[in-house]
Design a protein around this motif. Structure first.
Motif, short mmCIF file in Angstrom:
data_model
loop_
_atom_site.label_atom_id
_atom_site.label_comp_id
_atom_site.label_asym_id
_atom_site.label_seq_id
_atom_site.Cartn_x
_atom_site.Cartn_y
_atom_site.Cartn_z
N ILE A 165 0.76 -1.14 -0.08
CA ILE A 165 -0.01 -0.22 -0.04
C ILE A 165 0.65 1.12 0.01
CG2 ILE A 165 -1.70 1.23 1.20
CD1 ILE A 165 -2.80 -1.25 2.54
N GLU A 166 0.72 2.19 -0.89
CA GLU A 166 1.29 3.61 -0.82
C GLU A 166 0.41 4.54 0.25
OE1 GLU A 166 3.06 6.76 -3.83
OE2 GLU A 166 1.28 5.61 -4.54
N LEU A 167 1.03 4.57 1.17
CA LEU A 167 0.26 5.43 2.24
C LEU A 167 0.46 7.15 2.04
CD1 LEU A 167 1.61 3.79 5.46
CD2 LEU A 167 -0.67 3.43 4.32
N GLU A 168 1.58 7.61 1.51
CA GLU A 168 1.84 8.63 1.01
C GLU A 168 2.64 8.62 0.10
OE1 GLU A 168 3.64 11.03 4.12
OE2 GLU A 168 4.90 9.26 5.03
N GLU A 169 3.00 9.72 -0.68
CA GLU A 169 3.85 9.89 -2.08
C GLU A 169 5.04 9.08 -1.72
OE1 GLU A 169 5.39 12.84 -5.52
OE2 GLU A 169 4.57 13.88 -3.35
N ASP A 170 5.39 8.02 -2.59
CA ASP A 170 6.76 7.35 -2.56
C ASP A 170 6.81 6.58 -1.36
OD1 ASP A 170 7.27 7.80 -5.22
OD2 ASP A 170 8.40 9.77 -4.74
N HIS A 171 5.91 6.54 -0.45
CA HIS A 171 6.17 5.69 0.88
C HIS A 171 5.25 4.50 1.04
CE1 HIS A 171 6.99 6.04 5.39
NE2 HIS A 171 7.16 4.75 4.95
N PHE A 172 5.70 3.24 0.59
CA PHE A 172 4.96 2.06 0.48
C PHE A 172 5.01 1.18 1.70
CE2 PHE A 172 5.74 3.61 -3.61
CZ PHE A 172 4.43 3.44 -4.55
N VAL A 173 4.12 0.61 2.10
CA VAL A 173 4.33 -0.35 3.38
C VAL A 173 3.34 -1.59 3.10
CG1 VAL A 173 3.78 -0.57 5.94
CG2 VAL A 173 4.54 1.63 4.89
N LEU A 174 4.00 -2.90 3.60
CA LEU A 174 3.23 -4.17 3.50
C LEU A 174 2.08 -4.04 4.66
CD1 LEU A 174 2.93 -6.83 2.10
CD2 LEU A 174 4.32 -7.59 3.65
N ALA A 175 1.12 -4.00 4.48
CA ALA A 175 0.09 -3.92 5.60
C ALA A 175 -1.37 -4.46 5.25
CB ALA A 175 0.00 -2.62 6.19
N ASN A 176 -2.24 -4.69 6.23
CA ASN A 176 -3.48 -5.03 5.87
C ASN A 176 -4.22 -3.83 6.27
OD1 ASN A 176 -3.95 -4.65 8.77
ND2 ASN A 176 -4.06 -7.19 9.16
N GLU A 177 -5.74 -3.79 5.87
CA GLU A 177 -6.41 -2.47 6.35
C GLU A 177 -6.36 -1.93 7.54
OE1 GLU A 177 -7.85 -0.51 4.07
OE2 GLU A 177 -7.20 -1.77 2.59
N GLU A 178 -6.35 -2.83 8.63
CA GLU A 178 -6.42 -2.14 10.02
C GLU A 178 -5.12 -1.47 10.31
OE1 GLU A 178 -6.59 -4.02 14.66
OE2 GLU A 178 -6.84 -5.40 12.83
N GLU A 179 -4.01 -2.30 9.85
CA GLU A 179 -2.75 -1.69 10.07
C GLU A 179 -2.45 -0.25 9.36
OE1 GLU A 179 0.05 -5.83 10.97
OE2 GLU A 179 -0.24 -4.94 8.89
N ALA A 180 -3.01 -0.24 8.00
CA ALA A 180 -2.69 0.58 7.12
C ALA A 180 -3.51 2.11 7.74
CB ALA A 180 -3.41 0.46 5.73
N THR A 181 -4.69 1.74 8.53
CA THR A 181 -5.35 2.85 9.02
C THR A 181 -4.63 3.36 10.19
OG1 THR A 181 -7.69 1.77 8.63
CG2 THR A 181 -7.68 3.37 10.51
#
Length: 314
Positions: free
Chosen positions: A289-305
């Motif tokens: 998931i791209e959380l912000e510009e050029d910052h990607f993280v491996l996460a599920n929906e709960e973690e991404a929130t």
């Protein structure tokens, strides 16, 4: 620099690398994706056995790709390719290896070691031109041309690594995969080799894929940094962004383990641990998931929130 003005040199898309067959098959790389832009230094960091070198060897076609693809200048270079394209890849993508002694032929003189790629691809017109290319490469890495008549065992570790870099330079590559190029060197020599690589990048417009486990080194030399854990990327961001605002718990654990030069700070430092078993993904599997510009993280929906809340707070 925006993505629109950057030229993609290398694209790795959903890369899987498997060793062995049947019941003994082991998936070393599990769906890794990233891009490397022309002129940048892209870092790949993780602990031993995480798959860093496996990815580098897949890019230069040593390790076979099970699925996914690798593209260079938009053209697929993984799997079966034409002889002409294979010739170009050998010429344009080179690798600096971790152990400068093991990667050099101890029975050959430096002249032949540096010239080996030229011989293999027949990219010189005369013996005089070959010697000129070798001399130029040795001077570029800070070694006098007369060293060409010596054997590898006559040199220090730092000098041997410079020979390895010269062997790469004669091929006039665009992309250099530097696989832990300073980890086998004395601490006093490491900064010299890093500065040399930075100078060569400016002079020849080189692009680096820099593989290492030392985050303090990565902060010094890379533009963007990807963190890998057990064959899967867990976070990718601009280097300073990742150091200032890490999201994934494994990234935070790696950063917490960096020794501090100040003994007072070091005494108070708390090293975090990462336990994948604490993550419950049965009903909510993780995604890239791209959380912000050029910052990607491996996460599920709960973690991404939760990660997005951290971004809002900062």
């Amino acid at each position: 620099m925006s993505e629109q003005t950057r030229e993609k040199l290398l694209e790795v898309k959903d890369l899987h690398v498997v060793f062995g067959k049947g019941k003994r098959a082991f998936e070393a790389i599990k769906g890794v994706s990233f891009d490397i832009y022309k002129g940048e230094t892209f870092g790949l960091v993780g602990e031993s056995g995480s798959g860093k070198t496996t990815i580098g060897r897949a890019i230069i076609r040593i390790n076979e790709v099970a699925s996914g693809e690798i593209r260079y200048h938009g053209e697929r270079i993984s799997g079966k390719i034409s002889k002409e394209l294979d010739h170009e890849i050998v010429h344009k993508i080179q690798m600096i290896f971790q152990d400068p002694m093991a990667s050099l032929n101890e029975r050959a003189k430096v002249d032949y070691i540096v010239s080996e790629g030229l011989y293999n691809l027949n990219t010189f017109s005369s013996e005089e031109e070959r010697k000129r290319i070798v001399s130029k490469a040795l001077m570029d890495v800070g070694l006098p041309p007369e060293f060409a008549t010596r054997f590898p065992h006559e040199f220090s570790g730092g000098q041997r690594q410079r020979i390895g870099i010269a062997r790469v330079l004669v091929m006039q590559p665009e992309l250099i995969i530097a696989d832990e190029p300073i980890s086998a060197l004395d601490v006093s020599i490491r900064a010299q080799v890093l500065n040399l690589l930075a100078d060569l990048q400016k002079e020849y417009g080189l692009t680096y894929l820099f593989i290492a486990h030392d985050l303090s080194v990565m902060r010094y030399i890379t533009n963007r940094l990807a963190v890998i854990h057990k064959g899967r990327l867990v976070e990718l961001a601009k280097t300073e962004q990742l150091f200032e605002h890490p999201m994934h718990p494994y990234t935070k654990a790696l950063l917490s383990a960096i020794p501090q030069p100040d003994p007072l700070i070091e005494r108070k430092r708390t090293v975090l641990t990462y336990d994948p078993a604490c993550h419950h993904y049965e009903n909510d599997p993780p995604a890239w998931i791209e959380l912000e510009e050029d910052h990607f993280v491996l996460a599920n929906e709960e973690e991404a929130t939760e990660y997005r809340k951290e971004i809002e707070v900062k």
